[in-house]
Write a protein that holds these residues in place. Structure first.
Motif, PDB file in Angstrom:
ATOM      1  N   GLU A 130      34.893  52.797  35.490  1.00 48.72           N
ATOM      2  CA  GLU A 130      36.126  53.509  35.842  1.00 48.72           C
ATOM      3  C   GLU A 130      36.834  52.738  36.934  1.00 48.72           C
ATOM      4  O   GLU A 130      36.277  52.475  38.000  1.00 48.72           O
ATOM      5  N   SER A 131      38.080  52.341  36.651  1.00 49.48           N
ATOM      6  CA  SER A 131      38.901  51.638  37.630  1.00 49.48           C
ATOM      7  C   SER A 131      40.320  52.160  37.509  1.00 49.48           C
ATOM      8  O   SER A 131      40.984  51.938  36.487  1.00 49.48           O
ATOM      9  N   PRO A 132      40.822  52.880  38.517  1.00 46.01           N
ATOM     10  CA  PRO A 132      42.127  53.536  38.408  1.00 46.01           C
ATOM     11  C   PRO A 132      43.243  52.569  38.072  1.00 46.01           C
ATOM     12  O   PRO A 132      43.193  51.378  38.416  1.00 46.01           O
ATOM     13  N   THR A 133      44.254  53.077  37.377  1.00 40.74           N
ATOM     14  CA  THR A 133      45.419  52.264  37.037  1.00 40.74           C
ATOM     15  C   THR A 133      46.057  51.724  38.313  1.00 40.74           C
ATOM     16  O   THR A 133      46.249  52.453  39.280  1.00 40.74           O
ATOM     17  N   GLY A 134      46.375  50.430  38.287  1.00 39.91           N
ATOM     18  CA  GLY A 134      46.948  49.790  39.458  1.00 39.91           C
ATOM     19  C   GLY A 134      45.940  48.986  40.254  1.00 39.91           C
ATOM     20  O   GLY A 134      46.299  48.333  41.235  1.00 39.91           O
ATOM     21  N   THR A 135      44.671  49.016  39.850  1.00 38.49           N
ATOM     22  CA  THR A 135      43.628  48.281  40.575  1.00 38.49           C
ATOM     23  C   THR A 135      43.266  46.961  39.902  1.00 38.49           C
ATOM     24  O   THR A 135      42.304  46.315  40.285  1.00 38.49           O
ATOM     25  N   GLY A 136      44.019  46.553  38.871  1.00 38.90           N
ATOM     26  CA  GLY A 136      43.748  45.278  38.218  1.00 38.90           C
ATOM     27  C   GLY A 136      42.541  45.306  37.300  1.00 38.90           C
ATOM     28  O   GLY A 136      41.780  44.329  37.249  1.00 38.90           O
ATOM     29  N   LYS A 137      42.389  46.413  36.574  1.00 37.65           N
ATOM     30  CA  LYS A 137      41.218  46.561  35.702  1.00 37.65           C
ATOM     31  C   LYS A 137      41.169  45.487  34.622  1.00 37.65           C
ATOM     32  O   LYS A 137      40.104  44.936  34.328  1.00 37.65           O
ATOM     33  N   SER A 138      42.319  45.187  34.013  1.00 37.42           N
ATOM     34  CA  SER A 138      42.331  44.227  32.907  1.00 37.42           C
ATOM     35  C   SER A 138      41.864  42.846  33.354  1.00 37.42           C
ATOM     36  O   SER A 138      41.036  42.210  32.693  1.00 37.42           O
ATOM     37  N   LEU A 139      42.376  42.384  34.465  1.00 36.69           N
ATOM     38  CA  LEU A 139      41.956  41.070  34.963  1.00 36.69           C
ATOM     39  C   LEU A 139      40.487  41.059  35.359  1.00 36.69           C
ATOM     40  O   LEU A 139      39.784  40.065  35.162  1.00 36.69           O
TER      41      LEU A 139
ATOM     42  N   VAL B 118      46.413  40.604  26.060  1.00 33.62           N
ATOM     43  CA  VAL B 118      46.520  39.186  25.715  1.00 33.62           C
ATOM     44  C   VAL B 118      47.395  38.464  26.729  1.00 33.62           C
ATOM     45  O   VAL B 118      47.110  37.320  27.119  1.00 33.62           O
ATOM     46  N   HIS B 119      48.450  39.113  27.182  1.00 34.38           N
ATOM     47  CA  HIS B 119      49.315  38.533  28.211  1.00 34.38           C
ATOM     48  C   HIS B 119      48.539  38.287  29.504  1.00 34.38           C
ATOM     49  O   HIS B 119      48.724  37.248  30.159  1.00 34.38           O
ATOM     50  N   GLU B 120      47.658  39.213  29.862  1.00 33.97           N
ATOM     51  CA  GLU B 120      46.828  39.035  31.054  1.00 33.97           C
ATOM     52  C   GLU B 120      45.841  37.880  30.876  1.00 33.97           C
ATOM     53  O   GLU B 120      45.540  37.152  31.818  1.00 33.97           O
ATOM     54  N   VAL B 121      45.311  37.734  29.649  1.00 29.54           N
ATOM     55  CA  VAL B 121      44.400  36.604  29.388  1.00 29.54           C
ATOM     56  C   VAL B 121      45.120  35.288  29.594  1.00 29.54           C
ATOM     57  O   VAL B 121      44.569  34.333  30.174  1.00 29.54           O
ATOM     58  N   LYS B 122      46.365  35.206  29.133  1.00 30.64           N
ATOM     59  CA  LYS B 122      47.143  33.980  29.302  1.00 30.64           C
ATOM     60  C   LYS B 122      47.318  33.625  30.777  1.00 30.64           C
ATOM     61  O   LYS B 122      47.274  32.452  31.154  1.00 30.64           O
ATOM     62  N   LYS B 123      47.519  34.635  31.605  1.00 30.26           N
ATOM     63  CA  LYS B 123      47.731  34.397  33.034  1.00 30.26           C
ATOM     64  C   LYS B 123      46.444  34.060  33.768  1.00 30.26           C
ATOM     65  O   LYS B 123      46.479  33.535  34.875  1.00 30.26           O
ATOM     66  N   SER B 124      45.317  34.373  33.159  1.00 26.05           N
ATOM     67  CA  SER B 124      44.029  34.187  33.828  1.00 26.05           C
ATOM     68  C   SER B 124      43.623  32.723  33.819  1.00 26.05           C
ATOM     69  O   SER B 124      44.170  31.908  33.072  1.00 26.05           O
ATOM     70  N   PRO B 125      42.637  32.348  34.648  1.00 25.15           N
ATOM     71  CA  PRO B 125      42.153  30.969  34.648  1.00 25.15           C
ATOM     72  C   PRO B 125      41.530  30.542  33.322  1.00 25.15           C
ATOM     73  O   PRO B 125      41.313  29.355  33.103  1.00 25.15           O
ATOM     74  N   PHE B 126      41.217  31.501  32.450  1.00 24.27           N
ATOM     75  CA  PHE B 126      40.609  31.171  31.166  1.00 24.27           C
ATOM     76  C   PHE B 126      41.646  31.014  30.060  1.00 24.27           C
ATOM     77  O   PHE B 126      41.296  30.732  28.916  1.00 24.27           O
ATOM     78  N   GLY B 127      42.923  31.210  30.375  1.00 27.81           N
ATOM     79  CA  GLY B 127      43.968  31.262  29.363  1.00 27.81           C
ATOM     80  C   GLY B 127      44.123  30.013  28.532  1.00 27.81           C
ATOM     81  O   GLY B 127      44.513  30.079  27.367  1.00 27.81           O
TER      82      GLY B 127
END
Length: 856
Positions: A43-52, A243-252
């Motif tokens: 559980e990670s509240p919205t706005g805490t960067g859960k996807s990244l 997918v957009h977050e994956v692109k921005k990540s170091p693994f993109g």
């Protein structure tokens, strides 16, 4: 912003910026869950960067897992021995080659030389398997290198090839039957293309195995599935954002990612996509795969009939060579659904099938809930879960999703329509069908007749004009329903298998779609009653005269064959008796009456996922209360409590940026308890619309009103948006900053306790789950949890980022009860203030917003 590498313990987590401390904790716990093969509830509240956090934590684990696996295999191949008893390296033997490689326990007192001999043999076998796997991996890596250079894809996937061969085999059998039928019984010649509507001779899997005596060998060209992460969420927009977050990540730039979707979302054939209905799009796609292009049919019909040597797809985008190129592009660079669509149009390749070809070599597969959680869909897509990692995001409604996915409802109108269609089909092609086909078709007709009879209707009469003598709702166990319907003597498993293999519903749909144009004029009176009956089932309108056939078909697609829908109901009836119920709803007329299968135990469909996967992560912004996941989903699926790990982090906002209040009484000191009997609705300003397409208009007006605040003296001072819990506004829409400074929850949104479905679910849980000491019965706990899940989703709309602030007002004294407070998210629960009277509560809200407005 430059990427940074964060070290948490001994693990390095690449991150696009300096993460919050809660993100570091999240990634570290996620890494441990994946490494240990656990089931994690995060559980990670919205706005805490859960996807990244999910992306960087999971892909960091995959990076290390692949590296350790390569190092271990290199060492084993170099030394020729394996550390079968080294606990430190136990986690490395987790690939398909290492399954069963652990040393076999030896009997006590066995001579040392025997034990040593067995261990040496096991080590040699392990090395041989690793050599074979290394050779396959080398071959795959060479091919992936070619893919990145846009090389052509040499081999089609085995699954697609098998589908083509099976379809071709069925069509060939159909043609042979037409050519070699008995002379005395030989039916008249069919129209062009109509032979594809005739059922081929049916053989069950058991008969095929008995006839062949051997199982089919595995294809050596089948591509190996690398260890991968399946990430699924509810909507395509959420998947696109991920997918957009994956692109921005170091693994993109390095990760091999493929996005999967439905035909409705990925089809680039405009003629098919314009059909609108999901079922129609699916069926037309399959039909076009097994059909020849029209321009080639004429030339073929002029030649003597002979067996076709090569299958050609009618859809111009279904081309293996072009789909291979699309697969190359999908794996070479991260793309979302929209980019796959654009690429498919440009390359004239099908993104739906092209993306599936990329699954084996992909490291990260992004897909909707339904494709992963529905076994048949999962298998059709070529998804393999053995020893893989599954991450289910936005999982707060996972239980309801699985339940709804496997619950089916059919109407009396659909039953009668399917029965009439099947009768007409048998009348048209009966002389061409073998005995086994006729046997199964008669069984299906019998089932349809009994389903109508159990509702109180007559299959031979129009359902719209049949009034039922008995009305109301009746709930039955599966076995009781089968007995009452007098179908307990029919093997539904075999009928289901027949429907699946013979594709009878698709052939029946093709028959009903083309009978008017295909059949000769002298045969049309034979079907006139059928046509009239079908028309009687359609909604009656007082519109202008009907347009010509071609125009009407273009503007409004035909409804899919009802038998397709009924097949789902038949499959549901094969569920274990204790895991489902059948609800008979008898309304005024037969056409409006329904049979509904209600799934009581969603764990039966989730069990295979947790059993096959290496690890499963269930994540969301608001997962409280988690007892539903533990009890209804995991415990009932056979997951031991020790394998389940819970992780919940706080919010990134400062503690003073939130003011949650429980107000127990109103201005007149009247206790606030908005029960069904007491609630009243005040006059609204902005109101949630009934139609989904009006949501944007209401939100736009609401936003403009807020933006106008302070710009006009004595004018607008704010805006109030009232909506229903669980409606269009309560989930998936962000009310950040001034759009949501105060969220007021009026009353407690309990579900309808009188619902037969809910009552049966409560009774099922009371009988199945143990009651904890001092706790409410499981059924009552379910109702409270459903209520609080809705509350938590709604009040989480306001806080969207680190500098945001808002007050949360829970307007009902029942929120002050400790069991209710315990089901709020931890970051809200820690700040809750209970106000017994209205005055102090309003004063606290005024002070909070005055101070925050001054400092912002």
């Amino acid at each position: 912003m430059a990427n940074e590498t964060q070290k948490v313990g001994t693990i390095h987590f690449p991150f696009p910026f300096t993460p919050y401390s809660i993100q570091e904790d999240f990634m570290a716990e996620l890494y441990r869950v994946l490494e240990a093969g656990k089931i994690g509830i995060f559980e990670s509240p919205t706005g805490t960067g859960k996807s990244l956090s999910l992306i960087c934590g999971a892909l960091s684990w995959l990076r290390d897992f692949e590296q350790k696996k390569r190092e271990e295999e290199a060492r084993l191949l170099e030394t020729g021995t394996g550390p079968l008893h080294d606990e430190k390296d136990e986690s490395l033997c987790l690939s398909s080659s290492c399954e069963g490689a652990a040393a076999t326990p030896r009997p006590a007192g066995e001579p040392a030389w025997v034990t040593q001999f067995v261990q040496k043999k096991e080590e040699r076998d392990l090395v041989d398997r690793l050599k074979a796997e290394q050779a396959r991996r080398k071959q795959r890596e060479e091919r992936l290198q070619q893919l990145q250079h846009r090389a052509r894809f040499k081999y089609a996937a085995k699954r697609l090839r098998q589908e083509e061969e099976e379809t071709e085999h069925l069509l060939r059998l159909s043609r042979e039957m037409l050519e070699t039928g008995p002379g005395a019984e030989r039916p008249e010649q069919l129209e062009s293309g109509e032979e594809e509507l005739v059922l081929a001779e049916y053989e069950s899997d058991e008969e095929k195995k008995a006839a062949s005596g051997v199982d089919e060998d595995e294809d050596d060209l089948e591509e190996e599935h690398v260890t991968k992460i399946y990430y699924c969420s509810r909507t395509h927009s959420q998947l696109a954002q991920f997918v957009h977050e994956v692109k921005k990540s170091p693994f993109g730039k390095d990760v091999r990612l493929v996005s999967l979707g439905s035909r409705q979302n990925l089809c680039v054939n405009e003629d098919v996509k314009s059909l609108g209905s999901v079922q129609l799009i699916n069926d037309r796609c399959v039909d076009m795969q097994r059909s020849r292009p029209e321009e080639k049919k004429g030339a073929e019909e002029e030649k003597p009939k002979r067996r076709r040597q090569e299958k050609q797809a009618a859809c111009p985008f279904y081309n293996h060579e072009q789909m291979g190129l699309l697969r190359d592009e999908a794996l070479a660079e991260v793309k979302d659904i929209e980019q796959l669509l654009a690429l498919g149009k440009e390359a004239r390749a099908c993104p739906y099938y092209g993306s599936r070809l990329a699954i084996p070599a992909a490291q990260l597969v992004v897909l909707p809930y339904q494709m992963l959680l529905h076994a048949a869909t999962r298998q059709a897509a070529g998804i393999r879960l053995q020893e893989q990692v599954v991450i289910i995001d936005e999982a707060h409604n996972l239980i309801d999703t699985i339940t709804g996915m496997h619950s089916v409802e059919v109407s009396g109108s659909q039953l009668c329509q399917a029965h009439s269609q099947l009768l007409q089909y048998m009348e048209r092609y009966g002389k061409r069908l073998k005995a086994k086909n006729l046997m199964y078709l008669k069984q299906i007709l019998y089932l349809l007749e009994k389903f109508v009879a159990v509702l109180g209707g007559n299959i031979k009469q129009n359902p719209n004009t049949q009034s039922l003598s008995q009305t109301g709702t009746e709930l039955k166990t599966i076995n009781d329903f089968l007995f009452q319907s007098q179908i307990d003597n029919i093997n539904l498993f075999k009928v289901q298998r027949y429907c699946e293999k013979s594709m009878i519903s698709r052939k029946l749909f093709g028959f009903t779609e083309r009978y008017g144009a295909v059949l000769s004029s002298r045969e049309q009176p034979k079907l006139a009653g059928f046509q009239q009956f079908l028309q009687s089932l359609q909604p009656r309108t007082t519109e202008a005269p009907a347009a010509p056939a071609d125009e009407s078909q273009a503007s409004a697609p035909r409804p899919a064959s009802p038998l397709m829908h009924i097949e789902g109901f038949l499959a549901a009836l094969t569920t274990a008796n204790q895991d489902g119920r059948v609800i008979l709803s008898r309304q005024g007329s037969l056409s409006q009456s329904t049979l509904k299968f209600l799934l009581l135990n969603p764990a039966v469909h989730f069990a295979q996922v947790v059993k096959e996967c290496r690890a499963v992560v269930i994540a969301g912004g608001t997962m409280q209360p988690v007892s539903d996941f533990r009890q209804q989903l995991l415990a009932c699926a056979g997951v031991e409590a020790e394998r389940v790990v819970e992780f919940s982090c706080g919010h990134v906002i400062p503690p003073g940026n939130i003011l949650p209040l429980v107000i127990c009484s109103g201005i007149s000191n009247q206790p606030l308890e908005f029960t069904f009997q007491k609630r009243e609705l005040p006059q609204m300003i902005f109101q949630e619309p009934k139609s989904a397409h009006q949501v944007e208009q209401v939100l736009l007006a609401y936003s403009r009103c807020i933006q106008a605040c302070g710009q006009e003296r004595g004018g607008v001072t704010g805006a109030l948006l009232l909506s229903v819990v669980g409606g269009k506004m309560s989930e998936g829409i962000n009310f950040s900053d001034n759009l949501g400074r105060c969220v007021v929850m009026v009353g407690m949104p309990f579900p309808n306790i009188r619902s037969p479905e809910l009552q049966e679910k409560m009774a099922y849980l009371d009988q199945t789950l143990p009651r904890a000491p001092g706790q409410a019965p499981p059924g009552k706990n379910l109702v409270e949890n459903l209520c609080m899940k809705a509350v938590n989703q709604s009040i989480g709309r306001a806080i969207r980022h680190q500098k945001d602030f808002a007050s949360i007002v829970l307007l009902d004294q029942r929120y002050a009860r400790p069991p209710v407070l315990a089901k709020l998210p931890a970051w809200i629960r820690a700040r809750v203030e209970v106000k017994a009277t209205f005055g102090p509560a309003i004063a606290a809200v005024q002070k909070f917003h005055r101070e925050k407005s001054a400092s912002s």
